[in-house]
Motif scaffolding. Structure first.
Motif, PDB file in Angstrom:
ATOM      1  N   ARG A   1      -7.419  -0.250  -6.074  1.00  9.68           N
ATOM      2  CA  ARG A   1      -7.390   0.156  -7.472  1.00  9.68           C
ATOM      3  C   ARG A   1      -6.535  -0.819  -8.277  1.00  9.68           C
ATOM      4  O   ARG A   1      -6.879  -1.195  -9.407  1.00  9.68           O
ATOM      5  CB  ARG A   1      -6.839   1.583  -7.604  1.00  9.68           C
TER       6      ARG A   1
ATOM      7  N   TYR B   1       3.296   5.390  -7.167  1.00 11.11           N
ATOM      8  CA  TYR B   1       2.326   5.475  -8.260  1.00 11.11           C
ATOM      9  C   TYR B   1       1.083   6.266  -7.896  1.00 11.11           C
ATOM     10  O   TYR B   1       0.131   6.314  -8.669  1.00 11.11           O
ATOM     11  CB  TYR B   1       1.930   4.068  -8.726  1.00 11.11           C
ATOM     12  N   ASP B   2       1.081   6.838  -6.704  1.00  9.43           N
ATOM     13  CA  ASP B   2      -0.083   7.586  -6.252  1.00  9.43           C
ATOM     14  C   ASP B   2      -1.359   6.774  -6.452  1.00  9.43           C
ATOM     15  O   ASP B   2      -2.364   7.274  -6.953  1.00  9.43           O
ATOM     16  CB  ASP B   2      -0.179   8.917  -7.009  1.00  9.43           C
ATOM     17  N   SER B   3      -1.264   5.488  -6.092  1.00  9.93           N
ATOM     18  CA  SER B   3      -2.420   4.632  -6.267  1.00  9.93           C
ATOM     19  C   SER B   3      -2.671   3.824  -4.994  1.00  9.93           C
ATOM     20  O   SER B   3      -2.066   4.100  -3.956  1.00  9.93           O
ATOM     21  CB  SER B   3      -2.208   3.708  -7.461  1.00  9.93           C
ATOM     22  N   THR B   4      -3.579   2.874  -5.081  1.00  8.18           N
ATOM     23  CA  THR B   4      -3.935   2.085  -3.907  1.00  8.18           C
ATOM     24  C   THR B   4      -4.070   0.616  -4.282  1.00  8.18           C
ATOM     25  O   THR B   4      -4.165   0.271  -5.460  1.00  8.18           O
ATOM     26  CB  THR B   4      -5.288   2.536  -3.321  1.00  8.18           C
TER      27      THR B   4
ATOM     28  N   ARG C   1       0.827  -1.197   0.000  1.00  7.66           N
ATOM     29  CA  ARG C   1       0.000   0.000   0.000  1.00  7.66           C
ATOM     30  C   ARG C   1       0.869   1.257   0.000  1.00  7.66           C
ATOM     31  O   ARG C   1       0.655   2.179  -0.783  1.00  7.66           O
ATOM     32  CB  ARG C   1      -0.906  -0.018   1.234  1.00  7.66           C
ATOM     33  N   GLU C   2       1.865   1.237   0.868  1.00  8.45           N
ATOM     34  CA  GLU C   2       2.723   2.420   0.952  1.00  8.45           C
ATOM     35  C   GLU C   2       3.473   2.676  -0.347  1.00  8.45           C
ATOM     36  O   GLU C   2       3.574   3.806  -0.812  1.00  8.45           O
ATOM     37  CB  GLU C   2       3.719   2.266   2.105  1.00  8.45           C
ATOM     38  N   ARG C   3       3.989   1.617  -0.941  1.00 10.09           N
ATOM     39  CA  ARG C   3       4.757   1.816  -2.173  1.00 10.09           C
ATOM     40  C   ARG C   3       3.866   2.242  -3.331  1.00 10.09           C
ATOM     41  O   ARG C   3       4.251   3.086  -4.135  1.00 10.09           O
ATOM     42  CB  ARG C   3       5.508   0.533  -2.521  1.00 10.09           C
ATOM     43  N   LEU C   4       2.692   1.654  -3.414  1.00  9.43           N
ATOM     44  CA  LEU C   4       1.763   2.072  -4.469  1.00  9.43           C
ATOM     45  C   LEU C   4       1.428   3.552  -4.308  1.00  9.43           C
ATOM     46  O   LEU C   4       1.344   4.294  -5.284  1.00  9.43           O
ATOM     47  CB  LEU C   4       0.471   1.242  -4.415  1.00  9.43           C
ATOM     48  N   ARG C   5       1.257   3.945  -3.058  1.00 10.92           N
ATOM     49  CA  ARG C   5       0.920   5.337  -2.799  1.00 10.92           C
ATOM     50  C   ARG C   5       2.068   6.268  -3.170  1.00 10.92           C
ATOM     51  O   ARG C   5       1.891   7.243  -3.900  1.00 10.92           O
ATOM     52  CB  ARG C   5       0.571   5.515  -1.313  1.00 10.92           C
ATOM     53  N   LEU C   6       3.268   5.933  -2.674  1.00  6.98           N
ATOM     54  CA  LEU C   6       4.406   6.820  -2.899  1.00  6.98           C
ATOM     55  C   LEU C   6       4.880   6.815  -4.348  1.00  6.98           C
ATOM     56  O   LEU C   6       5.195   7.864  -4.898  1.00  6.98           O
ATOM     57  CB  LEU C   6       5.562   6.426  -1.973  1.00  6.98           C
TER      58      LEU C   6
ATOM     59  N   ASP D   1      -9.151   8.965 -12.685  1.00  6.89           N
ATOM     60  CA  ASP D   1      -7.722   8.863 -12.974  1.00  6.89           C
ATOM     61  C   ASP D   1      -7.460   8.687 -14.473  1.00  6.89           C
ATOM     62  O   ASP D   1      -6.315   8.762 -14.917  1.00  6.89           O
ATOM     63  CB  ASP D   1      -7.109   7.638 -12.252  1.00  6.89           C
TER      64      ASP D   1
END
Lengths: 155, 155
Positions: A47, A41-44, A34-39, A87
């Motif tokens: 998604r 790719y700005d995703s979750t 979750r953290e890596r997707l967020r940082l 998006d």
DNA sequence: GTATGAAATTTCAAGCTTGAAGTATATCCC
DNA sequence: GGGATATACTTCAAGCTTGAAATTTCATAC
């Protein structure tokens, strides 16, 4: 005569311990993803899951089917798809012959974005599960596969 | 000279498959637990987790410590504890000597409620993980224990 | 053709979760 | 003492999740 104690007391405790450990590992891995997707790719994760499901069906899926495959509620999918549309990763298409249903599919941009994330995703998993040999992975997979909880079609 | 391909390609795929399977199993089990807690005890998994943590420390825990043990954010614990207080299962106690901190502990009613839920919980897990022998459980547990993701103190 | 029920989807309220920002108190250092 | 920093906690916005209640459209039976 001795009173018969529940036969499975020991294995019950051992299963409980296993469950707690599985829970901790999956939560930890999920938190990392979750953290890596967020940082990066700005995703979750939700998604990502939806995109992964759509990626297999170039012609798109009905909301219905999407919700069934991901095993989440209909209303949930509505919201996630909505954000994916915002998006630009996904588009809704009217279904000929049934005005109740909607088809959802990845846009070209969505396919590109997913391909990139999927590669990174596999790498992250690989690193996080480092220490599990191919044989171990296979073995655990087989054991889990025997569980009542593991019912489903996803490969 | 041949171009060296990534050595671990096969095990990478196998690990990814393992991850997806673990994820599916844990989600399925969690969904079952959530539903039963809701229907039979009008409670939730997060609340159960907090109560389980508190049950081990009759003198109570600081919010701080609770959040650390459960590996969830501070703000999250605030909300869950708030609802447990409303339920009458938990009480906040001012900590002598540090007016920033709060001690949280189970009430008598909370202890009783938890004891009942915990028994049911163990039974549910036992049924859901039916098919895993004590040896298998122990074996998988050991494998998972070797993962980078499995870092922690909970027994 | 029309009512009746089924199916596909959305809306909603409530709860969980996070990361970031804010508040209050404690501690440290000069 | 007093200012700076650290600690404990809460608040907040955004997103995810569910189950239940709409809404719209379709299919079926008369």
């Amino acid at each position: 005569m001795t009173v018969p104690l529940p036969k499975q007391e020991a294995s019950s405790k051992e299963r409980l311990r296993l469950w707690l450990r599985m829970l901790r590992v999956t939560r930890q891995v999920e938190a990392e993803l979750r953290e890596r997707l967020r940082l990066e790719y700005d995703s979750t994760l939700p998604r990502f899951d939806v995109m992964a499901a759509l990626q297999r069906d170039p012609d798109g899926l009905k909301m219905n089917e999407l919700s069934r495959r991901l095993r989440v509620s209909n209303g949930n999918v509505t919201g996630i798809v909505e954000r994916l549309v915002d998006d630009g990763a996904v588009e809704r298409i009217a279904l000929e012959g049934d005005r109740r249903a909607t088809l959802v599919r990845l846009t070209a941009a969505g396919r590109r974005a997913f391909a990139e994330m999927a590669t990174a995703h596999e790498g992250w998993i690989n690193a996080l599960l480092d220490g599990v040999s191919e044989d171990d992975a296979h073995h655990i997979g087989e054991l889990l596969h025997r569980l009542p909880a593991d019912t489903g079609e996803t490969t």
